[in-house]
Enzyme design. Structure first.
Site, PDB file in Angstrom:
ATOM      1  N   LYS A  52       0.874  -1.192   0.125  1.00 32.73           N
ATOM      2  CA  LYS A  52       0.048  -0.184  -0.062  1.00 32.73           C
ATOM      3  C   LYS A  52       0.851   1.367  -0.082  1.00 32.73           C
ATOM      4  O   LYS A  52       0.740   2.285  -0.742  1.00 32.73           O
ATOM      5  CB  LYS A  52      -0.894  -0.094   1.198  1.00 32.73           C
ATOM      6  CG  LYS A  52      -2.088  -1.133   1.092  1.00 32.73           C
ATOM      7  CD  LYS A  52      -2.801  -1.066   2.601  1.00 32.73           C
ATOM      8  CE  LYS A  52      -3.643  -2.489   2.446  1.00 32.73           C
ATOM      9  NZ  LYS A  52      -4.078  -2.723   3.995  1.00 32.73           N
ATOM     10  N   GLN A  96      -4.472  -2.048   9.979  1.00 30.96           N
ATOM     11  CA  GLN A  96      -4.218  -3.213   9.174  1.00 30.96           C
ATOM     12  C   GLN A  96      -4.652  -4.384  10.024  1.00 30.96           C
ATOM     13  O   GLN A  96      -4.182  -4.635  11.234  1.00 30.96           O
ATOM     14  CB  GLN A  96      -2.780  -3.386   8.913  1.00 30.96           C
ATOM     15  CG  GLN A  96      -2.404  -4.645   8.046  1.00 30.96           C
ATOM     16  CD  GLN A  96      -3.175  -4.563   6.650  1.00 30.96           C
ATOM     17  OE1 GLN A  96      -3.110  -3.368   5.820  1.00 30.96           O
ATOM     18  NE2 GLN A  96      -3.668  -5.688   5.948  1.00 30.96           N
ATOM     19  N   ASP A 122     -11.317   2.774   4.900  1.00 32.00           N
ATOM     20  CA  ASP A 122     -11.359   1.060   4.623  1.00 32.00           C
ATOM     21  C   ASP A 122     -12.727   0.589   5.134  1.00 32.00           C
ATOM     22  O   ASP A 122     -13.146  -0.590   4.795  1.00 32.00           O
ATOM     23  CB  ASP A 122     -10.708   0.313   5.959  1.00 32.00           C
ATOM     24  CG  ASP A 122      -9.817  -0.948   5.493  1.00 32.00           C
ATOM     25  OD1 ASP A 122      -9.943  -1.181   4.047  1.00 32.00           O
ATOM     26  OD2 ASP A 122      -9.046  -1.545   6.042  1.00 32.00           O
TER      27      ASP A 122
END
Ligand code: NDP
Length: 287
Positions: A52, A96, A122
């Site tokens: 990313k 994450q 997200d």
């Protein structure tokens, strides 16, 4: 049969994003920024974060990675998120997943819920998870957002279709079910307790599978002419990357199918940066 080439489509999306960001920067706007929080040293998670970071930087996005050892307290993580929520130069915040298990168990829900919905790039706060059922344009979880985009890029009709989503996790199955329902599909969500899974799947015009079981879905589960979307990322006995669908078995029965690798995976990252740009454009307009 057509292979849904997520890799090629995602590269086009990323290139379009790069061009758009360059234009916005040339107009004097500030740099878009994504903050990623990672805890511990899970190999796959570290790999995803560095991917990313690399891809984001190529697009002209500032990526700030906050790394913590797995003995970090929840309080420290939440305090950082609150600080980032209040920082007007930060567009998106993501944690994450999964957070490390081991001796210390993190309350993932509580940590994610600290993220302000306006920065939830997200799409994993409960507000974002709910929004995708109600609003078509809301920012949703990256993997299901990427799947919807892939269907759209290939002009695959969703309206009125019988869509079966196998797997009901918060990061994939549940938000995807909402997005499909919002786009007028008739949606069934199946899971490990579902009875007659083969019969349920056989009815699907669009069959999406995210269960984490290597090559579980064979022709027994697939209707002729179906669209088959394979979310799974698994290793087979020989260490090869395989999906939840037995690609070679199913490919001649369906009309469209995603490969693993090169299907849903690359679309996930394209969706994350598409989400970030959406948020950024909202933010810079108010400057
Ligand atoms: P989870 O373990 O969180 O969820 C798995 C889901 O599958 C659960 O809802 C479970 O049911 C269901 N399930 C498990 N076994 C069966 C079965 N035999 N029949 C029917 N349903 C079953 O996994 P994730 O959602 O996180 O991930 C699923 C897969 O997708 C993994 O392979 C993962 O690596 C991959 N993945 C890929 C991404 C990408 O970008 N391509 C992104 C995220 C995940 P129940 O709820 O009853 O337990």
């Amino acid at each position: 049969m057509t292979i849904l080439d997520g890799k090629a489509v995602s590269e086009e999306i990323l290139e379009d994003l790069r061009i758009e960001i360059t234009d916005l920067l040339n107009q004097g706007n500030r740099v878009p920024r994504l903050d990623i929080i990672i805890v511990g040293h899970d190999y796959a998670s570290e790999k995803y974060v560095s991917m990313k970071e690399k891809k984001g930087k190529k697009l002209g996005i500032k990526i700030v990675v906050h790394k913590f050892e797995d003995d970090v307290t929840e309080e420290v993580l939440k305090q950082l998120i609150v600080k980032l929520n209040d920082d007007s130069l930060v567009d998106g915040i993501m944690v994450q997943l999964p957070l490390p298990k081991g001796s210390k168990t993190f309350n993932t829900k509580e940590i994610l819920e600290t993220i302000d919905i306006s920065k939830d790039v997200d799409g994993l706060t409960y507000s974002s998870l709910g929004s995708v059922w109600v609003e078509r344009e809301s920012i949703g979880a990256a993997t299901p957002t990427g799947i919807i985009r892939l269907l759209e890029e290939y002009d695959i009709d969703i309206v009125g279709k019988n869509a079966v989503v196998v797997g009901r996790s918060k990061i994939v199955g549940l938000p995807l079910a909402g997005m499909l329902a919002r786009r007028d599909a008739t949606v069934t969500v199946a899971h490990s307790k579902s009875e007659n899974l083969t019969d349920i799947c056989k009815e699907a015009d669009i069959l999406v599978v995210g269960i984490g079981k290597p090559e579980y879905i064979t022709t027994d589960f697939v209707k002729e002419g179906a669209v088959v979307i394979d979310i799974g990322i698994n290793r087979d006995y020989d260490g090869n990357l395989v999906g939840d669908v037995d690609f070679d078995d199913v490919k001649n029965l369906c009309e469209y199918i995603t490969p693993v690798p090169g299907g849903v995976g690359p679309m996930t990252i394209a969706a994350l940066f598409t989400n970030l740009l959406k948020i950024y454009k909202r933010n810079v307009r108010t400057y």
